[in-house]
Motif scaffolding. Structure first.
Motif, PDB file in Angstrom:
ATOM      1  N   ALA A 100      98.897  67.970 110.570  1.00 14.00           N
ATOM      2  CA  ALA A 100      98.947  67.474 109.362  1.00 14.00           C
ATOM      3  C   ALA A 100     100.015  68.287 108.451  1.00 14.00           C
ATOM      4  O   ALA A 100     100.840  67.684 107.688  1.00 14.00           O
ATOM      5  N   SER A 101      99.787  69.361 108.376  1.00 13.78           N
ATOM      6  CA  SER A 101     100.817  70.427 107.823  1.00 13.78           C
ATOM      7  C   SER A 101     102.084  70.222 107.960  1.00 13.78           C
ATOM      8  O   SER A 101     103.021  70.350 107.480  1.00 13.78           O
ATOM      9  N   ALA A 102     102.189  70.062 109.708  1.00 12.35           N
ATOM     10  CA  ALA A 102     103.781  69.832 110.018  1.00 12.35           C
ATOM     11  C   ALA A 102     104.169  68.734 109.661  1.00 12.35           C
ATOM     12  O   ALA A 102     105.587  68.640 109.246  1.00 12.35           O
ATOM     13  N   ILE A 103     103.447  67.668 109.531  1.00  9.03           N
ATOM     14  CA  ILE A 103     104.204  66.427 108.998  1.00  9.03           C
ATOM     15  C   ILE A 103     104.456  66.569 107.486  1.00  9.03           C
ATOM     16  O   ILE A 103     105.530  66.053 107.048  1.00  9.03           O
ATOM     17  N   ILE A 104     103.606  67.356 106.640  1.00 11.70           N
ATOM     18  CA  ILE A 104     103.870  67.387 105.190  1.00 11.70           C
ATOM     19  C   ILE A 104     105.229  68.293 105.495  1.00 11.70           C
ATOM     20  O   ILE A 104     106.029  68.042 104.483  1.00 11.70           O
ATOM     21  N   LEU A 105     105.605  69.512 106.065  1.00 10.38           N
ATOM     22  CA  LEU A 105     106.560  70.042 106.183  1.00 10.38           C
ATOM     23  C   LEU A 105     107.859  69.654 106.546  1.00 10.38           C
ATOM     24  O   LEU A 105     108.854  69.749 105.828  1.00 10.38           O
ATOM     25  N   GLY A 106     107.750  68.522 107.397  1.00  5.35           N
ATOM     26  CA  GLY A 106     108.857  67.850 107.759  1.00  5.35           C
ATOM     27  C   GLY A 106     109.315  66.917 106.719  1.00  5.35           C
ATOM     28  O   GLY A 106     110.509  66.700 106.370  1.00  5.35           O
ATOM     29  N   LEU A 107     108.371  66.196 105.904  1.00  9.63           N
ATOM     30  CA  LEU A 107     108.451  65.372 104.583  1.00  9.63           C
ATOM     31  C   LEU A 107     109.280  66.192 103.472  1.00  9.63           C
ATOM     32  O   LEU A 107     110.309  65.813 102.990  1.00  9.63           O
ATOM     33  N   ILE A 108     108.818  67.350 103.627  1.00  8.40           N
ATOM     34  CA  ILE A 108     109.402  68.228 102.365  1.00  8.40           C
ATOM     35  C   ILE A 108     110.770  68.400 102.677  1.00  8.40           C
ATOM     36  O   ILE A 108     111.994  68.267 101.927  1.00  8.40           O
ATOM     37  N   ALA A 109     111.115  68.747 103.813  1.00  8.01           N
ATOM     38  CA  ALA A 109     112.588  69.323 104.354  1.00  8.01           C
ATOM     39  C   ALA A 109     113.484  67.767 104.244  1.00  8.01           C
ATOM     40  O   ALA A 109     114.575  67.932 103.795  1.00  8.01           O
ATOM     41  N   LEU A 110     112.659  66.631 104.688  1.00 12.42           N
ATOM     42  CA  LEU A 110     113.518  65.424 104.430  1.00 12.42           C
ATOM     43  C   LEU A 110     113.960  65.201 103.003  1.00 12.42           C
ATOM     44  O   LEU A 110     115.055  64.557 102.729  1.00 12.42           O
ATOM     45  N   GLY A 224     120.987  73.883 100.917  1.00 17.23           N
ATOM     46  CA  GLY A 224     119.746  72.823 100.930  1.00 17.23           C
ATOM     47  C   GLY A 224     119.889  72.037 101.971  1.00 17.23           C
ATOM     48  O   GLY A 224     118.764  71.965 102.673  1.00 17.23           O
ATOM     49  N   LEU A 225     121.024  71.835 102.567  1.00 22.91           N
ATOM     50  CA  LEU A 225     121.039  71.099 103.812  1.00 22.91           C
ATOM     51  C   LEU A 225     120.753  72.019 104.988  1.00 22.91           C
ATOM     52  O   LEU A 225     120.144  71.828 106.040  1.00 22.91           O
ATOM     53  N   VAL A 226     121.302  73.323 104.952  1.00 27.26           N
ATOM     54  CA  VAL A 226     120.932  74.579 105.806  1.00 27.26           C
ATOM     55  C   VAL A 226     119.413  74.467 105.967  1.00 27.26           C
ATOM     56  O   VAL A 226     118.845  74.621 107.150  1.00 27.26           O
ATOM     57  N   GLY A 227     118.664  74.573 104.956  1.00 22.66           N
ATOM     58  CA  GLY A 227     117.335  74.818 104.886  1.00 22.66           C
ATOM     59  C   GLY A 227     116.884  73.604 105.527  1.00 22.66           C
ATOM     60  O   GLY A 227     115.390  73.820 106.055  1.00 22.66           O
ATOM     61  N   THR A 228     117.306  72.624 105.143  1.00 24.12           N
ATOM     62  CA  THR A 228     116.614  71.227 105.725  1.00 24.12           C
ATOM     63  C   THR A 228     116.342  71.528 107.301  1.00 24.12           C
ATOM     64  O   THR A 228     115.509  71.144 107.821  1.00 24.12           O
ATOM     65  N   ALA A 229     117.681  71.762 107.916  1.00 26.46           N
ATOM     66  CA  ALA A 229     117.814  71.857 109.347  1.00 26.46           C
ATOM     67  C   ALA A 229     116.907  72.918 109.971  1.00 26.46           C
ATOM     68  O   ALA A 229     116.048  72.697 111.130  1.00 26.46           O
ATOM     69  N   VAL A 230     116.780  74.051 109.263  1.00 27.17           N
ATOM     70  CA  VAL A 230     115.666  74.927 109.868  1.00 27.17           C
ATOM     71  C   VAL A 230     114.433  74.726 109.741  1.00 27.17           C
ATOM     72  O   VAL A 230     113.474  74.901 110.603  1.00 27.17           O
ATOM     73  N   ILE A 231     113.816  74.161 108.396  1.00 30.58           N
ATOM     74  CA  ILE A 231     112.596  73.677 108.144  1.00 30.58           C
ATOM     75  C   ILE A 231     112.001  72.485 109.170  1.00 30.58           C
ATOM     76  O   ILE A 231     111.149  72.529 109.734  1.00 30.58           O
ATOM     77  N   LEU A 232     113.353  71.594 109.280  1.00 27.63           N
ATOM     78  CA  LEU A 232     112.772  70.514 110.223  1.00 27.63           C
ATOM     79  C   LEU A 232     112.587  71.133 111.593  1.00 27.63           C
ATOM     80  O   LEU A 232     111.548  70.563 112.447  1.00 27.63           O
ATOM     81  N   ALA A 233     113.402  71.978 112.180  1.00 22.18           N
ATOM     82  CA  ALA A 233     113.294  72.689 113.529  1.00 22.18           C
ATOM     83  C   ALA A 233     111.859  73.408 113.573  1.00 22.18           C
ATOM     84  O   ALA A 233     110.922  73.116 114.672  1.00 22.18           O
ATOM     85  N   TRP A 234     111.432  74.158 112.694  1.00 18.50           N
ATOM     86  CA  TRP A 234     109.894  74.722 112.456  1.00 18.50           C
ATOM     87  C   TRP A 234     108.923  73.742 112.583  1.00 18.50           C
ATOM     88  O   TRP A 234     107.830  73.886 113.238  1.00 18.50           O
ATOM     89  N   SER A 235     109.113  72.707 111.707  1.00 20.71           N
ATOM     90  CA  SER A 235     108.242  71.669 111.639  1.00 20.71           C
ATOM     91  C   SER A 235     107.989  70.724 113.086  1.00 20.71           C
ATOM     92  O   SER A 235     106.775  70.718 113.358  1.00 20.71           O
ATOM     93  N   TRP A 236     109.153  70.633 113.931  1.00 21.21           N
ATOM     94  CA  TRP A 236     108.903  70.033 115.232  1.00 21.21           C
ATOM     95  C   TRP A 236     108.216  71.016 116.071  1.00 21.21           C
ATOM     96  O   TRP A 236     107.530  70.417 116.821  1.00 21.21           O
ATOM     97  N   SER A 237     108.604  72.152 116.019  1.00 21.13           N
ATOM     98  CA  SER A 237     107.913  73.282 116.918  1.00 21.13           C
ATOM     99  C   SER A 237     106.444  73.156 116.702  1.00 21.13           C
ATOM    100  O   SER A 237     105.366  73.073 117.544  1.00 21.13           O
ATOM    101  N   LEU A 238     105.878  73.219 115.272  1.00 16.71           N
ATOM    102  CA  LEU A 238     104.534  73.073 114.968  1.00 16.71           C
ATOM    103  C   LEU A 238     103.793  71.874 115.528  1.00 16.71           C
ATOM    104  O   LEU A 238     102.889  71.736 115.740  1.00 16.71           O
ATOM    105  N   LEU A 239     104.382  70.820 115.133  1.00 17.16           N
ATOM    106  CA  LEU A 239     103.906  69.563 115.429  1.00 17.16           C
ATOM    107  C   LEU A 239     103.598  69.284 117.175  1.00 17.16           C
ATOM    108  O   LEU A 239     102.637  68.968 117.419  1.00 17.16           O
ATOM    109  N   ARG A 240     104.515  69.886 117.915  1.00 18.84           N
ATOM    110  CA  ARG A 240     104.474  69.715 119.187  1.00 18.84           C
ATOM    111  C   ARG A 240     103.405  70.712 119.772  1.00 18.84           C
ATOM    112  O   ARG A 240     102.616  70.356 120.337  1.00 18.84           O
ATOM    113  N   THR A 241     103.436  71.780 119.250  1.00 19.23           N
ATOM    114  CA  THR A 241     102.143  72.735 119.543  1.00 19.23           C
ATOM    115  C   THR A 241     100.675  72.457 119.130  1.00 19.23           C
ATOM    116  O   THR A 241     100.103  72.074 120.245  1.00 19.23           O
TER     117      THR A 241
END
Length: 327
Positions: A100-110, A224-241
């Motif tokens: 659930a946190s990974a989904i929230i993190l991804g939405l924040i990044a978007l 802001g766009l750089v942060g978006t890319a990095v956070i989305l990568a972290w979110s995907w890794s967490l979501l997958r794990t």
């Protein structure tokens, strides 16, 4: 018919991580710190008329909510640890919270990305003077949170197995407590949230300094766009794990190979093997064997003694004369 006590043959199913309570305390501390800062920023921004301060406060509220989910997962996992409704305990509550946190993190990044893109295409005036102290205060809070949640979350699983009992062709029990470490996905999720917040603060400070002293106003939305890319990568890794744990995927190819190497000797062959994670540092296995010379299940479980993180093992043995020669 004799009455026998089953107590010596039964075992618990508490598969919480070794540092469960410690991680819970630290997560609650960060929730309190984040929530207090959030309230202070929203009230202060409203009082002084600073939209930047109000916006940052509401941004922190999303992280406070996600961290609250992580903290509540620890609470419910401990509270229901002995609840018989959960066949393999509550060790995976944290993985559900992490998902659930990974989904929230991804939405924040978007949302950050959408706002940054809009600002890049439609620049607005930025009050660099007031915004820089706000970003610095936010970074200080984030760094304190990172320090509180920093842990060896990449530690290897620990644990060992104990012999079980046998009845007919089955053996249940082989219950072990994972001794040292264990990957706590929930704690990692909380850590990534505060790390993401710290990253956005660092990027914001860099952009604001560049805008104020170098006149590069476009740096703010670009960062802001750089942060978006990095956070989305972290979110995907967490979501997958977390998703793989929730779907009972095999946690380790190496562990599967080791089980086969330990059990497939002589005329013994594994016909079915299920291995999955039931909590931080805890794995369960259901193993079906065919053998020319079948032994009690406890014999095979003894061969698995010492395997790290193997906490719950069920073994079934079927006789099959001459199968090895055919194979």
């Amino acid at each position: 018919m004799h009455s026998h006590s089953l107590e010596p043959w039964t075992h618990g199913h508490v598969f919480l991580g070794d540092r469960h309570d410690r991680h819970a305390r630290r997560t609650w501390a960060v929730v309190a710190l984040t929530a207090a800062t959030m309230v202070a920023e929203i009230l202060g921004g409203t009082w002084f008329g600073s939209m930047a301060l109000v916006a940052d406060g509401w941004h922190m509220s999303t992280h406070a909510a996600a961290l609250g989910i992580a903290a509540l997962a620890y609470h419910f996992a401990r509270r229901h640890a002995d609840d018989p409704r959960f066949s393999f305990g509550t060790g995976k509550f944290g993985d559900l919270a992490a998902f659930a946190s990974a989904i929230i993190l991804g939405l924040i990044a978007l949302l950050i990305g959408a706002e940054s893109l809009d600002r890049l295409l439609h620049p607005v005036a930025i009050g660099f003077g007031p915004a820089i102290p706000i970003a610095v205060v936010g970074l200080a809070v984030n760094l304190a949170s990172v320090w509180l949640l920093h842990d060896d979350h990449n530690a290897e699983d620990g644990g060992h197995t104990h012999g079980g009992h046998a009845h007919g062709g089955h053996s249940h029990g082989s219950h072990a407590h994972a001794g040292h470490g264990g990957h706590d996905t929930n704690f990692r999720a909380a850590y990534i949230h505060v790390l993401a917040d710290a990253l956005t603060s660092v990027l914001a400070i860099a952009a604001l300094l560049g805008g104020r002293y170098l006149g590069l106003a476009w740096l703010d939305p670009a960062m802001g766009l750089v942060g978006t890319a990095v956070i989305l990568a972290w979110s995907w890794s967490l979501l997958r794990t977390a998703g793989l744990v929730l779907l009972d995927a095999r946690p380790s190819a190496a562990a599967t190979r080791e089980i086969r190497e330990r059990l497939e000797t002589g005329g013994d062959r594994i016909s079915d093997l299920h291995l999955w994670q039931v909590g931080p540092g805890h794995r369960a296995a259901v193993i079906a064997l065919v053998s020319d010379d079948p032994q009690p299940p406890a014999h095979y479980k003894a061969r698995l003694a010492g395997m790290r993180g193997l906490s719950h093992v069920t073994v079934e043995v079927q006789p099959c004369q001459g199968h090895a020669a055919v194979a």
